[in-house]
Design a protein around this motif. Structure first.
Motif, PDB file in Angstrom:
ATOM      1  N   UNK A   1       0.815  -1.211   0.000  1.00 45.54           N
ATOM      2  CA  UNK A   1       0.000   0.000   0.000  1.00 45.54           C
ATOM      3  C   UNK A   1       0.851   1.264   0.000  1.00 45.54           C
ATOM      4  N   UNK A   2       1.866   1.287   0.843  1.00 49.97           N
ATOM      5  CA  UNK A   2       2.645   2.509   1.043  1.00 49.97           C
ATOM      6  C   UNK A   2       3.895   2.592   0.172  1.00 49.97           C
TER       7      UNK A   2
ATOM      8  N   UNK B   1      -1.199 -10.201  11.033  1.00 50.77           N
ATOM      9  CA  UNK B   1      -2.612  -9.883  11.233  1.00 50.77           C
ATOM     10  C   UNK B   1      -2.837  -8.830  12.320  1.00 50.77           C
ATOM     11  N   UNK B   2      -1.803  -8.055  12.630  1.00 55.03           N
ATOM     12  CA  UNK B   2      -2.019  -6.846  13.415  1.00 55.03           C
ATOM     13  C   UNK B   2      -2.556  -5.770  12.479  1.00 55.03           C
ATOM     14  N   UNK B   3      -3.491  -4.949  12.999  1.00 57.00           N
ATOM     15  CA  UNK B   3      -4.104  -3.918  12.173  1.00 57.00           C
ATOM     16  C   UNK B   3      -3.120  -2.784  11.906  1.00 57.00           C
ATOM     17  N   UNK B   4      -3.167  -2.255  10.711  1.00 60.84           N
ATOM     18  CA  UNK B   4      -2.382  -1.081  10.365  1.00 60.84           C
ATOM     19  C   UNK B   4      -3.059   0.186  10.894  1.00 60.84           C
ATOM     20  N   UNK B   5      -2.248   1.206  11.108  1.00 59.37           N
ATOM     21  CA  UNK B   5      -2.765   2.475  11.592  1.00 59.37           C
ATOM     22  C   UNK B   5      -3.786   3.043  10.612  1.00 59.37           C
ATOM     23  N   UNK B   6      -4.912   3.518  11.140  1.00 61.38           N
ATOM     24  CA  UNK B   6      -5.976   4.086  10.322  1.00 61.38           C
ATOM     25  C   UNK B   6      -7.036   3.102   9.905  1.00 61.38           C
ATOM     26  N   UNK B   7      -6.878   1.849  10.249  1.00 65.29           N
ATOM     27  CA  UNK B   7      -7.811   0.801   9.858  1.00 65.29           C
ATOM     28  C   UNK B   7      -8.346   0.112  11.103  1.00 65.29           C
TER      29      UNK B   7
ATOM     30  N   UNK C   1       2.239   6.803  -8.434  1.00 62.19           N
ATOM     31  CA  UNK C   1       3.365   7.003  -7.526  1.00 62.19           C
ATOM     32  C   UNK C   1       3.785   5.743  -6.789  1.00 62.19           C
ATOM     33  N   UNK C   2       3.248   4.600  -7.212  1.00 60.15           N
ATOM     34  CA  UNK C   2       3.603   3.325  -6.593  1.00 60.15           C
ATOM     35  C   UNK C   2       2.791   2.972  -5.374  1.00 60.15           C
ATOM     36  N   UNK C   3       2.016   3.904  -4.843  1.00 58.05           N
ATOM     37  CA  UNK C   3       1.168   3.618  -3.693  1.00 58.05           C
ATOM     38  C   UNK C   3      -0.192   3.108  -4.164  1.00 58.05           C
ATOM     39  N   UNK C   4      -0.800   2.256  -3.353  1.00 59.40           N
ATOM     40  CA  UNK C   4      -2.044   1.603  -3.744  1.00 59.40           C
ATOM     41  C   UNK C   4      -3.223   2.136  -2.939  1.00 59.40           C
ATOM     42  N   UNK C   5      -4.270   2.498  -3.643  1.00 55.29           N
ATOM     43  CA  UNK C   5      -5.540   2.824  -3.009  1.00 55.29           C
ATOM     44  C   UNK C   5      -6.407   1.567  -2.948  1.00 55.29           C
ATOM     45  N   UNK C   6      -7.355   1.575  -2.032  1.00 58.59           N
ATOM     46  CA  UNK C   6      -8.331   0.503  -1.883  1.00 58.59           C
ATOM     47  C   UNK C   6      -9.640   0.964  -2.501  1.00 58.59           C
ATOM     48  N   UNK C   7     -10.137   0.209  -3.477  1.00 59.63           N
ATOM     49  CA  UNK C   7     -11.410   0.500  -4.125  1.00 59.63           C
ATOM     50  C   UNK C   7     -12.401  -0.567  -3.671  1.00 59.63           C
TER      51      UNK C   7
ATOM     52  N   UNK D   1     -16.467   3.279  -3.130  1.00 60.59           N
ATOM     53  CA  UNK D   1     -15.659   4.218  -2.371  1.00 60.59           C
ATOM     54  C   UNK D   1     -14.183   3.891  -2.567  1.00 60.59           C
ATOM     55  N   UNK D   2     -13.339   4.897  -2.345  1.00 63.16           N
ATOM     56  CA  UNK D   2     -11.895   4.744  -2.521  1.00 63.16           C
ATOM     57  C   UNK D   2     -11.195   5.275  -1.279  1.00 63.16           C
ATOM     58  N   UNK D   3     -10.309   4.451  -0.728  1.00 60.59           N
ATOM     59  CA  UNK D   3      -9.565   4.797   0.479  1.00 60.59           C
ATOM     60  C   UNK D   3      -8.078   4.853   0.183  1.00 60.59           C
ATOM     61  N   UNK D   4      -7.409   5.815   0.786  1.00 58.84           N
ATOM     62  CA  UNK D   4      -5.961   5.957   0.669  1.00 58.84           C
ATOM     63  C   UNK D   4      -5.260   4.884   1.503  1.00 58.84           C
ATOM     64  N   UNK D   5      -3.945   4.726   1.338  1.00 62.05           N
ATOM     65  CA  UNK D   5      -3.232   3.708   2.126  1.00 62.05           C
ATOM     66  C   UNK D   5      -3.392   3.855   3.630  1.00 62.05           C
ATOM     67  N   UNK D   6      -3.651   5.070   4.114  1.00 63.08           N
ATOM     68  CA  UNK D   6      -3.840   5.262   5.557  1.00 63.08           C
ATOM     69  C   UNK D   6      -5.292   5.140   5.991  1.00 63.08           C
ATOM     70  N   UNK D   7      -6.189   4.763   5.083  1.00 65.43           N
ATOM     71  CA  UNK D   7      -7.596   4.567   5.412  1.00 65.43           C
ATOM     72  C   UNK D   7      -8.471   5.778   5.210  1.00 65.43           C
ATOM     73  N   UNK D   8      -7.892   6.937   4.882  1.00 65.14           N
ATOM     74  CA  UNK D   8      -8.709   8.135   4.670  1.00 65.14           C
ATOM     75  C   UNK D   8      -9.423   8.058   3.323  1.00 65.14           C
TER      76      UNK D   8
END
Length: 528
Positions: A93-94, A117-123, A144-150, A163-170
């Protein structure tokens, strides 16, 4: 002379069948405790998630589990009773060299996990007012090599399904879509109905989402809609152009829903699309399979309903239908005999078949065939000439009704022709187990294997796409299955040390973006 040739062909086919080694069960019941949680439509992943040089197996029914790829032993568990429908996505993602596992659940949450399986920050993030996340894909939307979540949600309203979320969940600006006042039509997303790729060849990807209508959302990364061809009217965008069997209705903008048998159009609620360069000209096309129904009756199952059969469509980036290289998809293929639904939404009888589109070059001619599993109890393969060759469609053997998970494809035996791997499930009213079949490029059975016995249900099978990958300790490919009632299961495939994968897992790859595998280079563990 013809008879002699026919006998020779039959003998050759028998020879191939007799010499195709059967899959060998490596381990089963992966992730199970005293019983096995119900596995549904989520295809497993096989990756080296912790960088130790050994591939792990990741899957989810309710719990998400990370297993030792060699033995199936549990390494990590995210315990949950909330079901996982979409394929688990895996990506960096990052753009920092660390893989994340991205999971969508029935409670509307999307979670991004580390390998333990620890949660990432923002999720996690809760989307769609808590309605189920049914579609999930990862994509580099900014180059830019970073992945969004669709993500796509299963709610039957006209706004906010994607919806589309950034790598940090925003949440990304311009999303969710559609928004109030947007042009066109959309409804719920009830399967992995997202494909992402650069159809316009401008260096930027587009997002395509079939919905619970006869319309398809075509979206840019900023949330704006993709223009449609002027054939459909000046200034129209993708979700303003309805899809009908007869393209004349697409063009005029409406069809005949009064006269029985005339207004045939597809519903795309369960239509996971695929992207691939079908004719080898360097351009991607969009393949999507629709549930064709008579709109004078309605999109309802038999008996007495309007649902007729599944058919594939091929579209260009401007929503026009594919026509090139001597092939013309401006008219639809004719449905095969016996293509009517055997069952729909009758869960006391059998779980639903999902007609996910799969693209793979079966015969080695450089062109892609369109494969899908259907509610007619068959697996279909359409060539670009709009016909099914050889013994396609493949009718699933067994007593009563049997359905198949979306297929995967690979050139297993280094002979220039692809094999298709199909996992099946039986009626819920039986005590059967499903099977894993290996078919040749013309739809003939080469070999098969029974799935393990159920633990926690009366029957067993596989609803989710298989995954082909290398497991530790072998140079042969393995196939990993998320089963209904025996957890994660791994079979070794003898004689496949020189295999080449074509469409090796659900949605084509671990980004789950519907891309044909032979159109790009991965670094996710597949042999290409």
């Amino acid at each position: 002379m013809c008879r002699i040739a026919g006998i020779a062909f039959a003998l050759a086919a028998m020879h191939v069948l007799a010499n195709t080694p059967a899959p060998v069960l490596r381990w089963g019941y992966g992730g199970c405790t005293s019983y096995c949680q119900t596995g549904r439509y989520s295809s497993p992943a096989v990756v080296d998630i912790d960088g130790d040089g050994q591939a792990e197996v990741i899957g989810g029914g309710g719990d998400v589990v990370v297993l030792n790829g060699a033995t199936g032993a549990l390494r990590y568990r995210d315990a949950s009773s909330v079901r996982v429908w979409p394929d688990i996505a895996v990506g960096d993602l990052n753009h920092d060299g660390k893989l994340a596992l991205v999971v969508g659940r029935r409670d509307g949450t999307v979670s991004a996990f580390n390998g333990d399986l620890s949660l990432r920050s923002g999720w996690p993030q809760t989307l769609f007012a808590g309605n189920e996340v049914r579609a999930l894909a990862l994509a580099d939307l900014d180059g830019n090599g970073k992945l969004h979540v669709v993500a796509g949600g299963a709610w039957a309203i006209s706004t906010g399904q994607v919806d589309v979320l950034a790598p940090n969940g925003s949440e990304r600006a311009g999303w969710p879509r559609p928004q109030s006042g947007d042009p066109g039509y959309a409804a719920g997303i009830f399967n992995d109905d997202i494909a992402i790729g650069d159809l316009r060849r401008d260096g930027h990807v587009e997002i395509f989402v079939p919905t619970d209508t006869h319309y398809i959302l075509g979206l840019n990364p900023d949330g704006n809609y993709i223009p449609a061809n002027i054939l459909f009217g000046v200034g129209k965008v993708w979700p303003e152009v309805g899809v009908w069997v007869d393209q004349a209705f697409d063009i005029i903008g409406y069809g005949d829903c009064v006269t029985p048998g005339i207004g045939l159009r597809p519903n795309f609620a369960a239509s996971a699309p695929a992207l691939g360069d079908v004719n080898g000209d360097g351009r991607l096309e969009l393949a999507v399979v629709g549930n064709v129904y008579d709109c004078s009756v309605g999109n309802t199952p038999p008996p007495g309903g309007g649902d007729r059969y599944h058919l594939p469509w091929l579209f260009n980036e401007d929503r026009s239908r594919f026509a090139a290289s001597g092939y013309d998809w401006s008219t639809e293929p004719a449905p095969s005999a016996g293509a009517a639904p055997l069952a729909e939404y009758d869960y006391a009888l059998i779980q639903d078949a999902q007609p996910n589109a799969v693209l793979a070059d079966l015969d080695g001619d450089g062109k892609l065939e369109i494969l899908y599993s259907s509610y007619d109890g068959k697996v279909h393969a359409y060539w670009l000439d709009k016909t099914e060759h050889g013994n396609w469609p493949f009718a699933i053997p067994g007593t009563g009704i049997h359905f198949a998970a979306p297929p995967v494809a690979a050139e297993l035996y280094h002979d220039g022709k692809a094999e298709v791997l199909v996992a099946t499930w039986p009626q819920a009213t039986t005590t059967e187990t499903g099977k894993l079949y290996i078919l040749d490029d013309l739809g003939n059975i080469l070999t098969s294997a029974d799935l393990p016995a159920p633990n926690g249900d009366t029957w067993n099978g596989t609803l989710a796409s298989p995954t082909l990958a290398l497991l530790p300790g072998s140079r042969n490919l393995a196939v990993v299955l998320m089963t209904r009632a025996s957890g994660l299961v791994a079979f070794d495939l003898p004689g496949t040390e020189y295999a080449r994968t074509l469409w090796p897992t659900g949605r084509g790859g671990y980004l789950r973006d519907g891309r044909a595998f032979n159109d790009r280079i991965f670094a996710d563990g597949f042999r290409g």
